[in-house]
Design a protein around this motif. Structure first.
Motif, PDB file in Angstrom:
ATOM      1  N   LEU A 225      81.334  43.930  53.375  1.00  0.00           N
ATOM      2  CA  LEU A 225      81.943  45.213  53.034  1.00  0.00           C
ATOM      3  C   LEU A 225      83.061  45.035  52.019  1.00  0.00           C
ATOM      4  N   THR A 226      83.839  43.963  52.178  1.00  0.00           N
ATOM      5  CA  THR A 226      84.893  43.657  51.202  1.00  0.00           C
ATOM      6  C   THR A 226      84.291  43.406  49.827  1.00  0.00           C
ATOM      7  N   GLY A 227      83.166  42.698  49.817  1.00  0.00           N
ATOM      8  CA  GLY A 227      82.499  42.424  48.539  1.00  0.00           C
ATOM      9  C   GLY A 227      81.898  43.655  47.905  1.00  0.00           C
ATOM     10  N   PHE A 228      81.433  44.603  48.708  1.00  0.00           N
ATOM     11  CA  PHE A 228      80.826  45.823  48.180  1.00  0.00           C
ATOM     12  C   PHE A 228      81.861  46.838  47.702  1.00  0.00           C
ATOM     13  N   ALA A 229      83.094  46.716  48.163  1.00  0.00           N
ATOM     14  CA  ALA A 229      84.108  47.747  47.922  1.00  0.00           C
ATOM     15  C   ALA A 229      84.378  47.957  46.430  1.00  0.00           C
ATOM     16  N   ASN A 230      84.524  49.220  46.059  1.00  0.00           N
ATOM     17  CA  ASN A 230      84.898  49.606  44.691  1.00  0.00           C
ATOM     18  C   ASN A 230      83.935  49.085  43.633  1.00  0.00           C
ATOM     19  N   ALA A 231      82.693  48.958  43.989  1.00  0.00           N
ATOM     20  CA  ALA A 231      81.709  48.437  43.038  1.00  0.00           C
ATOM     21  C   ALA A 231      81.285  49.521  42.055  1.00  0.00           C
ATOM     22  N   THR A 232      81.083  49.126  40.826  1.00  0.00           N
ATOM     23  CA  THR A 232      80.565  50.027  39.801  1.00  0.00           C
ATOM     24  C   THR A 232      79.177  49.594  39.332  1.00  0.00           C
ATOM     25  N   GLU A 233      78.693  48.501  39.871  1.00  0.00           N
ATOM     26  CA  GLU A 233      77.392  47.979  39.477  1.00  0.00           C
ATOM     27  C   GLU A 233      76.263  48.829  40.080  1.00  0.00           C
ATOM     28  N   GLU A 234      75.072  48.666  39.531  1.00  0.00           N
ATOM     29  CA  GLU A 234      73.918  49.444  39.984  1.00  0.00           C
ATOM     30  C   GLU A 234      73.232  48.829  41.197  1.00  0.00           C
TER      31      GLU A 234
ATOM     32  N   ALA B  96      70.027  35.643  53.744  1.00  0.00           N
ATOM     33  CA  ALA B  96      70.074  34.532  52.785  1.00  0.00           C
ATOM     34  C   ALA B  96      69.886  35.012  51.358  1.00  0.00           C
ATOM     35  N   LEU B  97      69.067  36.056  51.165  1.00  0.00           N
ATOM     36  CA  LEU B  97      68.854  36.594  49.820  1.00  0.00           C
ATOM     37  C   LEU B  97      68.225  37.973  49.917  1.00  0.00           C
ATOM     38  N   ALA B  98      68.925  38.971  49.426  1.00  0.00           N
ATOM     39  CA  ALA B  98      68.402  40.332  49.402  1.00  0.00           C
ATOM     40  C   ALA B  98      69.118  41.126  48.326  1.00  0.00           C
ATOM     41  N   ALA B  99      68.438  42.168  47.825  1.00  0.00           N
ATOM     42  CA  ALA B  99      69.017  43.053  46.817  1.00  0.00           C
ATOM     43  C   ALA B  99      68.915  44.487  47.307  1.00  0.00           C
ATOM     44  N   TYR B 100      69.919  45.305  46.948  1.00  0.00           N
ATOM     45  CA  TYR B 100      69.971  46.697  47.380  1.00  0.00           C
ATOM     46  C   TYR B 100      70.397  47.585  46.217  1.00  0.00           C
ATOM     47  N   ARG B 101      69.837  48.784  46.179  1.00  0.00           N
ATOM     48  CA  ARG B 101      70.268  49.766  45.198  1.00  0.00           C
ATOM     49  C   ARG B 101      71.615  50.319  45.651  1.00  0.00           C
ATOM     50  N   ALA B 102      72.635  50.164  44.845  1.00  0.00           N
ATOM     51  CA  ALA B 102      73.997  50.519  45.251  1.00  0.00           C
ATOM     52  C   ALA B 102      74.132  51.994  45.595  1.00  0.00           C
TER      53      ALA B 102
ATOM     54  N   PRO C 271      77.008  55.393  50.182  1.00  0.00           N
ATOM     55  CA  PRO C 271      77.461  56.465  51.094  1.00  0.00           C
ATOM     56  C   PRO C 271      77.403  56.074  52.571  1.00  0.00           C
ATOM     57  N   GLU C 272      76.690  55.004  52.901  1.00  0.00           N
ATOM     58  CA  GLU C 272      76.486  54.631  54.306  1.00  0.00           C
ATOM     59  C   GLU C 272      77.299  53.421  54.744  1.00  0.00           C
ATOM     60  N   LEU C 273      78.074  52.832  53.839  1.00  0.00           N
ATOM     61  CA  LEU C 273      78.746  51.575  54.157  1.00  0.00           C
ATOM     62  C   LEU C 273      79.795  51.715  55.251  1.00  0.00           C
TER      63      LEU C 273
END
Length: 467
Positions: A166-175, A253-259, A264-266
């Motif tokens: 969650l700390t890593g996802f915070a304030n992200a502007t990436e896609e 170990a390895l996954a990608a998600y559409r930001a 909205p659910e974090l």
């Protein structure tokens, strides 16, 4: 106080209680059906109701064969997304959470930095989740090697992997977000393959990578068996799930998600509870549930390979599998809440997703209940059951052996697939039952202070002195 208790109990908690009740009832019926032939219980257990169990047991064999055939058909229809060109790839934030990882975190970051993904579209954030060893020093060394490309965050105390992410996802502007475990390493083309589905289709919300074993050559038999087992899990089961966009778990170990899907659910994801306690495990399966519940597809990319470090000792393996079993119980019940609601998907895969999810929910208690009958049969007729177990293990080893052989020809898959089926039956089959009964426990179990080799300590000391 009573009203407060019922307010804290969620629908998932009630479903868990119902699942336990179903398991106990089915297990008791199975035990009675096995013991009814014993003279000391014959009169007590005479009941036509127990015939139902026998009929159910006979029915499960063809049902299992039908499910296997269905999964083989789905896996044969799998096609990976082709690698996208640089211009189409999304901007991505790669989050690497680390706790007591030691020098391995440096190797992980180096593998990410060696990717052929466009540098201008890739940002790396490493989160030290309150490590008590020298993990932070190794992360600083990585930041020094790759200035302006690696950002570090150090948390004062260990809050668990979910909150580190969650700390890593915070304030992200990436896609897009990518999560990589700090004990894993990727190939140069992994990120391109992993993120290509997000670039190719707006209906894809998450992508699962292909997990293989990193410590394969320098370890004992357990990682070798897991290498074959993982091939079955990823190159067979997830291939089939990917066809209808219903991969149930994107591996940590390895996954990608559409930001835009996750953002909205974090907050709700971070505050998830189970039986009134914070849910500190199963964060990857929970993220998959979020994506599926919002009507997006979750797919698998075979060429997005990650090598991860796995336990080499029996105790460590049991702890890891127990954590997975508990999170599987929790998130399967979460899946039950959205599975039969309108998902907002207009493709044919929705029906397949519901069917696969229903199978998971039905077999969750029934599989564990039948283990009770199996144990009793072993106690009553040990020789006959050993013979039956040997034949069953040999048959069960065929599918993983064939799948592994098709990917990497040789005898490796055959020998270790057979070893693993026996190992699972006699050494690991208890874990899922205990995981079901103890799903309320949220301990991580496997992350302890590593024993850092002297050579690594010396190298780190020299680096610090030079700085």
């Amino acid at each position: 106080m009573k009203n407060l208790f019922f307010k804290r109990v969620t629908v998932i908690d009630w479903l868990y209680g119902l699942t336990l009740l179903t398991t106990v009832t089915a297990g008791g019926t199975a035990a009675c059906a096995v013991l009814r032939d014993q003279e000391f219980l014959a009169a007590f257990l005479e009941s036509d109701l127990l015939v139902l169990y026998g009929d159910l047991g006979l029915t499960l064999a063809p049902v299992t064969a039908l499910l296997l055939a269905w999964r083989m058909w789905l896996a044969s229809r799998y096609h990976a997304f082709p690698p996208a060109p640089d211009a189409d790839l999304p901007t991505v934030r790669i989050v690497i959470p680390a706790y007591n990882e030691g020098a391995q975190v440096l190797a992980t970051i180096r593998s990410v930095m060696a990717s052929d993904y466009p540098q201008g579209k890739m940002r790396v954030l490493c989160v030290d989740d309150g490590s008590r060893d020298d993990t932070w020093q190794w992360m600083e060394r990585a930041a020094a090697q790759f200035p302006d490309r690696v950002r570090l965050v150090r948390l004062a105390r260990n809050g668990g992997k979910r909150h580190a992410l969650l700390t890593g996802f915070a304030n992200a502007t990436e896609e897009a977000f990518v999560t990589i475990d700090s004990d894993s390493e990727i190939k140069p083309d992994t990120l391109r393959h992993l993120l290509s589905p997000l670039a190719a289709s707006p209906s894809v919300g998450a992508v699962a990578g292909n997990v293989r074993v990193l410590n394969l050559a320098t370890c004992g038999p357990i990682p070798k068996m897991l290498e074959v087992s993982f091939t079955l899990s990823f190159d067979f089961l997830r291939r089939g799930q990917s066809v209808y966009g219903g991969v149930l778990c994107t591996p940590g170990a390895l996954a990608a998600y559409r930001a835009s899907v996750l953002a909205p659910e974090l907050a709700a994801w971070a505050g998830q509870t189970f039986l009134g306690r914070p849910a500190n495990i199963g964060e990857d399966r929970a993220l998959s549930n979020i994506v599926l519940a919002k009507g997006f597809r979750v797919v698998y990319q075979h060429e997005a390979v990650v090598f991860t470090t796995l336990p080499e000792k029996y105790r460590g393996l049991c702890r890891m599998l127990l954590r997975w079993a508990r999170s599987n119980v929790r998130e399967s019940l979460v899946m039950a809440r959205y599975l039969y609601r309108p998902l907002g998907r207009n493709d044919a895969g929705t029906g397949w997703l519901r069917l696969a999810g229903t199978v998971e929910l039905v077999f969750l208690p029934l599989t564990e209940a039948f283990k009770v009958a199996l144990v009793l049969r072993f106690l009553l007729s040990p020789l006959a059951m050993v013979q039956a177990a040997a034949a069953s293990c040999a048959l069960a080893a065929v599918v993983p052996a064939v799948v592994y052989h098709r990917r990497r020809p040789g005898i490796f898959g055959w020998q270790w697939a057979l070893c693993y089926t026996f190992f699972w039956l006699f050494g690991l089959s208890w874990i899922s039952l205990w995981g079901l009964c103890s799903a309320g426990c949220s301990g991580w179990l496997t992350r302890r202070l590593p024993q850092t080799p002297q050579a690594e300590l010396t190298a780190l000391k020299e680096h610090q002195e030079a700085a």
